[in-house]
Design an enzyme around this catalytic site. Structure first.
Site, short mmCIF file in Angstrom:
data_model
loop_
_atom_site.label_atom_id
_atom_site.label_comp_id
_atom_site.label_asym_id
_atom_site.label_seq_id
_atom_site.Cartn_x
_atom_site.Cartn_y
_atom_site.Cartn_z
N HIS A 150 0.85 -1.18 0.00
CA HIS A 150 0.00 0.00 0.00
C HIS A 150 0.89 1.23 0.00
CE1 HIS A 150 -3.54 -2.37 0.96
NE2 HIS A 150 -2.83 -3.01 1.87
N CYS A 191 -0.50 2.43 -4.29
CA CYS A 191 -1.31 3.58 -4.64
C CYS A 191 -0.43 4.84 -4.60
CB CYS A 191 -2.47 3.75 -3.66
SG CYS A 191 -3.74 2.51 -3.86
#
Ligand SMILES: *[C@@H]1O[C@H](CO)[C@@H](O)[C@H](O)[C@H]1NC(C)=O
Length: 249
Positions: A150, A191
């Site tokens: 992430h 991301c």
């Protein structure tokens, strides 16, 4: 598909195209690799799955195991929730990618300090942690770094804490200043991953490929698998690996 093609192209340009030119430096034996899954927890199955798969791809293409450094929490294969105990899959009904992966740093040793020490070749800093292995790449060697996790604007996840763009860029600059590579290829799945390399100088000879732009999400894949498992992989990662597996060297 466009993404896949770009990944394939970069890989070929980065590592293979110069081989026939008799430049001995670009041999696969001269590649060092750092593979890191920056998460933990059953729900984040896919990051360790990506990393395990990448390990096998590198070996299959001739990268030496003693030049591959792996950081992953290692709480997936033997997780009580795993219906396939001891195994990890990166695609539905594919091969087990966990078997044979040699992990250098696991559990709490997966953190930004240890990772940055690996990059900077700081063996002293990682003494008594995991295998203690760090990059020892020479000026004529190439380095491949693959990070799956992430992320957010200017940050990447770690099982504990975060890795900031500033710290990552400083480590990369340290590598450049200390002649730790000829070319450096960085694949980043997270991301907003496009934000992590902003500000690096082109003279540093770093080829960074990210799963998303600075303001976009990256995406998990194989989430609706029929194996009772969480998402098995990530789109960018699964695509570059799929392509690389089918390139003949
Ligand atoms: C992301 O930023 C670019 C400019 O760098 C812009 O064109 C694009 O619309 C932005 N996308 C989103 C999802 O905000």
């Amino acid at each position: 598909m466009r993404l896949s093609l770009i990944c394939l192209l970069i890989f070929i340009i980065g590592f293979v195209a110069s081989r026939p030119s008799d430049s001995n430096d670009d041999k696969l034996e001269n590649i060092w690799a750092v593979l890191i899954a920056g998460s933990n927890g059953w729900y984040n199955y896919r990051h360790q799955s990506d990393i395990s798969h990448a390990y096998h791809i590198l070996l299959k293409h001739g990268v030496l195991p003693e030049k591959i450094i792996v950081l992953m929490y290692d709480d997936i294969a033997h997780n009580p929730q795993n219906p396939f105990m001891g195994k990890i899959y990166n695609k539905p009904h594919g091969n087990d990618v966990y078997e044979g992966v040699k992990i250098d740093y696991r559990g709490e040793n997966v953190n930004s300090e240890v990772f940055l020490n690996v990059l900077k070749g700081n063996a002293e800093g990682n003494r008594k942690k995991g295998t203690g292995r760090v990059l020892k790449s020479k000026p004529n060697e190439n380095v491949f770094i693959y990070y799956s996790d992430h992320g957010g604007t200017d940050i990447l996840g770690m099982p504990e804490g975060l890795l900031s763009r500033k710290d990552l860029n400083e480590a990369l600059y340290h590598m450049y200043e200390n002649n730790m590579y000829k070319k450096l290829l960085f694949y980043l799945e997270a991301c907003e991953s496009g934000s992590m390399f902003e500000g690096l100088s082109p003279k540093m000879n770093i080829y960074a490929i990210t799963a998303s732009r600075h303001n976009e999400s990256s995406w998990a894949t194989f989430c609706d698998n029929d194996m009772n498992l969480p998402c098995l992989g990530d789109e960018f990662s699964v695509n570059w690996m799929h392509n690389t597996e089918f390139v003949s060297f």
